[in-house]
Design a protein around this motif. Structure first.
Motif, PDB file in Angstrom:
ATOM      1  N   ILE A 228     -19.551  20.537 -20.519  1.00 21.83           N
ATOM      2  CA  ILE A 228     -19.119  19.369 -19.922  1.00 21.83           C
ATOM      3  C   ILE A 228     -19.088  18.242 -21.393  1.00 21.83           C
ATOM      4  O   ILE A 228     -19.019  18.660 -22.009  1.00 21.83           O
ATOM      5  N   GLU A 229     -17.307  18.099 -20.572  1.00 24.71           N
ATOM      6  CA  GLU A 229     -16.523  17.101 -21.634  1.00 24.71           C
ATOM      7  C   GLU A 229     -16.466  16.282 -21.436  1.00 24.71           C
ATOM      8  O   GLU A 229     -17.287  15.358 -21.267  1.00 24.71           O
ATOM      9  N   ILE A 230     -16.459  15.772 -23.761  1.00 23.10           N
ATOM     10  CA  ILE A 230     -16.399  14.158 -23.400  1.00 23.10           C
ATOM     11  C   ILE A 230     -15.737  14.127 -24.799  1.00 23.10           C
ATOM     12  O   ILE A 230     -14.767  15.435 -25.317  1.00 23.10           O
ATOM     13  N   SER A 231     -15.058  13.619 -24.634  1.00 27.10           N
ATOM     14  CA  SER A 231     -13.675  13.353 -24.990  1.00 27.10           C
ATOM     15  C   SER A 231     -13.904  12.457 -27.136  1.00 27.10           C
ATOM     16  O   SER A 231     -14.934  12.343 -26.879  1.00 27.10           O
ATOM     17  N   GLU A 232     -12.948  12.851 -27.422  1.00 24.05           N
ATOM     18  CA  GLU A 232     -13.144  12.443 -29.082  1.00 24.05           C
ATOM     19  C   GLU A 232     -13.744  11.479 -29.323  1.00 24.05           C
ATOM     20  O   GLU A 232     -14.811  10.582 -30.439  1.00 24.05           O
ATOM     21  N   LEU A 234     -15.532   8.861 -27.820  1.00 26.41           N
ATOM     22  CA  LEU A 234     -16.828   8.615 -27.711  1.00 26.41           C
ATOM     23  C   LEU A 234     -17.607   9.651 -28.132  1.00 26.41           C
ATOM     24  O   LEU A 234     -18.042   8.581 -28.787  1.00 26.41           O
ATOM     25  N   LEU A 235     -17.119  10.748 -28.870  1.00 25.67           N
ATOM     26  CA  LEU A 235     -17.670  11.370 -29.582  1.00 25.67           C
ATOM     27  C   LEU A 235     -18.243  10.615 -30.505  1.00 25.67           C
ATOM     28  O   LEU A 235     -19.062  10.747 -31.230  1.00 25.67           O
ATOM     29  N   VAL A 236     -16.813   9.993 -31.103  1.00 26.22           N
ATOM     30  CA  VAL A 236     -17.533   9.707 -32.827  1.00 26.22           C
ATOM     31  C   VAL A 236     -17.802   8.210 -32.423  1.00 26.22           C
ATOM     32  O   VAL A 236     -18.194   7.802 -33.030  1.00 26.22           O
ATOM     33  N   TYR A 237     -18.001   7.883 -30.851  1.00 26.26           N
ATOM     34  CA  TYR A 237     -18.615   6.369 -30.982  1.00 26.26           C
ATOM     35  C   TYR A 237     -20.849   6.423 -30.624  1.00 26.26           C
ATOM     36  O   TYR A 237     -20.858   5.821 -31.849  1.00 26.26           O
ATOM     37  N   ILE A 238     -20.790   7.667 -30.633  1.00 29.39           N
ATOM     38  CA  ILE A 238     -21.419   8.081 -30.706  1.00 29.39           C
ATOM     39  C   ILE A 238     -21.993   8.793 -31.530  1.00 29.39           C
ATOM     40  O   ILE A 238     -23.623   8.806 -32.194  1.00 29.39           O
ATOM     41  N   GLN A 269     -26.937  14.437 -32.014  1.00 34.45           N
ATOM     42  CA  GLN A 269     -27.197  15.300 -30.970  1.00 34.45           C
ATOM     43  C   GLN A 269     -27.799  15.629 -29.771  1.00 34.45           C
ATOM     44  O   GLN A 269     -27.172  15.316 -29.251  1.00 34.45           O
ATOM     45  N   ALA A 270     -28.649  14.573 -30.069  1.00 38.60           N
ATOM     46  CA  ALA A 270     -29.196  14.328 -28.993  1.00 38.60           C
ATOM     47  C   ALA A 270     -28.725  13.536 -27.424  1.00 38.60           C
ATOM     48  O   ALA A 270     -29.068  13.758 -26.447  1.00 38.60           O
ATOM     49  N   MET A 271     -28.335  12.833 -27.966  1.00 43.94           N
ATOM     50  CA  MET A 271     -27.261  11.567 -27.454  1.00 43.94           C
ATOM     51  C   MET A 271     -26.595  12.318 -26.447  1.00 43.94           C
ATOM     52  O   MET A 271     -25.366  11.874 -25.151  1.00 43.94           O
ATOM     53  N   VAL A 272     -25.106  13.736 -27.456  1.00 43.53           N
ATOM     54  CA  VAL A 272     -24.055  13.806 -26.426  1.00 43.53           C
ATOM     55  C   VAL A 272     -24.859  14.845 -25.457  1.00 43.53           C
ATOM     56  O   VAL A 272     -24.363  14.867 -24.622  1.00 43.53           O
ATOM     57  N   LEU A 273     -26.009  15.616 -26.026  1.00 42.73           N
ATOM     58  CA  LEU A 273     -26.252  16.236 -24.923  1.00 42.73           C
ATOM     59  C   LEU A 273     -27.196  15.384 -23.587  1.00 42.73           C
ATOM     60  O   LEU A 273     -27.128  15.990 -22.323  1.00 42.73           O
ATOM     61  N   CYS A 274     -28.042  14.458 -23.859  1.00 43.63           N
ATOM     62  CA  CYS A 274     -28.128  14.088 -22.831  1.00 43.63           C
ATOM     63  C   CYS A 274     -27.392  12.898 -22.018  1.00 43.63           C
ATOM     64  O   CYS A 274     -27.391  13.011 -20.805  1.00 43.63           O
ATOM     65  N   ALA A 275     -26.179  12.599 -22.342  1.00 49.86           N
ATOM     66  CA  ALA A 275     -24.997  12.233 -21.870  1.00 49.86           C
ATOM     67  C   ALA A 275     -24.733  13.018 -20.759  1.00 49.86           C
ATOM     68  O   ALA A 275     -24.193  13.031 -20.168  1.00 49.86           O
ATOM     69  N   ALA A 329     -18.230  -2.252 -31.330  1.00 51.29           N
ATOM     70  CA  ALA A 329     -17.819  -2.150 -31.148  1.00 51.29           C
ATOM     71  C   ALA A 329     -17.222  -0.798 -30.140  1.00 51.29           C
ATOM     72  O   ALA A 329     -17.310   0.300 -30.803  1.00 51.29           O
ATOM     73  N   GLN A 330     -16.901  -0.825 -28.654  1.00 52.44           N
ATOM     74  CA  GLN A 330     -16.454   0.172 -27.982  1.00 52.44           C
ATOM     75  C   GLN A 330     -15.130   1.150 -27.782  1.00 52.44           C
ATOM     76  O   GLN A 330     -14.597   0.148 -27.903  1.00 52.44           O
ATOM     77  N   PRO A 331     -14.842   1.950 -27.844  1.00 53.62           N
ATOM     78  CA  PRO A 331     -13.453   2.609 -28.047  1.00 53.62           C
ATOM     79  C   PRO A 331     -12.816   1.611 -26.596  1.00 53.62           C
ATOM     80  O   PRO A 331     -13.259   1.391 -25.745  1.00 53.62           O
ATOM     81  N   VAL A 332     -11.490   1.133 -26.759  1.00 54.92           N
ATOM     82  CA  VAL A 332     -11.039   0.077 -25.630  1.00 54.92           C
ATOM     83  C   VAL A 332     -10.099   1.621 -24.971  1.00 54.92           C
ATOM     84  O   VAL A 332      -9.818   0.565 -24.307  1.00 54.92           O
ATOM     85  N   SER A 333      -9.757   2.461 -24.778  1.00 55.09           N
ATOM     86  CA  SER A 333      -9.149   3.468 -24.012  1.00 55.09           C
ATOM     87  C   SER A 333     -10.178   3.739 -23.271  1.00 55.09           C
ATOM     88  O   SER A 333     -11.265   3.760 -23.176  1.00 55.09           O
ATOM     89  N   PRO A 334      -9.644   3.353 -21.666  1.00 57.60           N
ATOM     90  CA  PRO A 334     -10.399   3.564 -20.765  1.00 57.60           C
ATOM     91  C   PRO A 334     -10.862   6.031 -20.630  1.00 57.60           C
ATOM     92  O   PRO A 334      -9.455   6.238 -21.117  1.00 57.60           O
TER      93      PRO A 334
END
Length: 348
Positions: A228-232, A234-238, A269-275, A329-334
């Motif tokens: 499953i894809e996850i953007s950079e 969102l990865l930084v946010y986690i 690691q757990a949050m990425v996999l669970c998301a 703060a959350q990532p600003v880009s949709p």
């Protein structure tokens, strides 16, 4: 069905079967849909799950029902104060060769050698026995007398525990709590759900559960989760979520005020996999911010060691996670969710 030839259509077929798992469990469990979904997230992410709730909330029945809908080996261990490590992992027994008369020791496998191990009321046994599960949970193997024994695949520990405030409970050590991918709190049912429970459980009708998924299909879905894809961003946010649980330099006032020790690298690691697993359950092939928010509490609540001040003010770890999600703060880009499955890593 191997990872190599798993097409998008194959994935969608498996996801339809996964939806049937929820339906089958719902035949015997009234409500608790969020709890069932979190159990499935843990299974898809390949991790272990800890359920906490007062007695009588069908925690054990829920795990039993989940096991019945999966064509997997299942064993249950009732944890008691006199339970020994050998009662879980196994022990050596002395046997005699009937032809030669020679005696030898043979390892007798314990109940941990299964696909789904229900560790019932895990916090009613002392730490020595609780720790017997550590190697199995982390390494998916057991070492005994210098020999390593691999556990069947897939392998899940689904543990239940009573609230630590109850008599006769031993709080799990932090190292073992960290091995659980998610910590799920099971709450009381609503009034209408409780009436339905009374209706179902006081008559002669018994639900029949059908097996829906087998071991190879579950392993295939676990591989899909990692694709499953996850953007950079969102990865930084986690990563920032996990790092900001640590007091001192945290951007969250709730963390700095109420947390003694924060989450380690396993939390990210757990949050990425669970998301990723949450996205897949929704038949999406990319992680969104909502996926992260839906799993954040289950991933973090058992990895925060609260201060005495938090206990004195009746502040829970969930309250701290709420503050953390608000302050960071959350990532600003949709970020849109992909509707197409495209494997990103080679077969193994």
């Amino acid at each position: 069905m191997s990872r190599q030839n798993l097409s998008e259509q194959d994935v969608l077929v498996l996801l339809d079967k996964l939806a049937l798992v929820e339906h089958e469990v719902g035949k015997v469990i009234v409500g608790q849909k969020e709890v069932i979904q979190q159990l499935l997230i843990s299974m898809l992410a390949g991790g272990h799950c800890l359920l906490e709730g007062v007695p009588g909330l069908a925690k054990t029945l829920m795990v039993n029902a989940l096991a019945e809908t999966l064509e997997l080996g299942f064993k249950r261990v009732q944890f008691t104060p006199d339970l020994m490590p050998s009662d879980i992992i196994g022990t050596e027994i002395l046997e005699t060769d009937h032809e030669s008369g020679d005696r030898f020791f043979k390892f007798q496998q314990g109940p941990v050698f299964t696909n789904i191990l229900l560790a019932d009321e895990i916090n009613r046994t002392p730490p020595k026995t609780q720790a017997a599960l550590l190697e199995a949970m982390q390494e998916k193997s057991i070492s005994y007398a210098g020999t390593s024994y691999a556990l069947p695949k897939p392998f899940f520990v689904l543990a239940t525990q009573n609230p630590v405030e109850q008599a006769g409970t031993y709080p799990l050590p932090e190292a073992q709590l960290d091995r659980f991918l998610m910590f799920i709190k099971v709450d009381y049912p609503s009034e209408l759900e409780e009436i339905e429970i009374l209706r179902r459980t006081t008559g002669n009708t018994q639900a029949t559960l059908n097996a829906v998924l087998n071991a190879q299909q579950i392993i295939s879905l676990q591989h899909v989760v990692r694709d499953i894809e996850i953007s950079e961003p969102l990865l930084v946010y986690i990563n920032q979520l996990a790092r900001n649980t640590r007091p001192g330099n945290s951007q969250s006032s709730a963390v700095n005020q109420y947390v003694r020790w924060g989450a380690g690298p396993r939390a990210g690691q757990a949050m990425v996999l669970c998301a990723k697993a949450n996205a897949l359950l929704s038949k999406r092939f990319a992680v969104t911010m909502d996926d992260i928010k839906q799993v954040a509490h289950g991933v973090l609540r058992h990895r925060l060691l609260l201060s005495f001040q938090a206990e004195a003010q009746n502040i829970s770890s969930d309250d701290v996670v709420d503050g953390l999600l608000k302050d960071l703060a959350q990532p600003v880009s949709p970020f849109g969710a992909s509707s197409h499955y495209s494997p990103t890593s080679p077969a193994v």
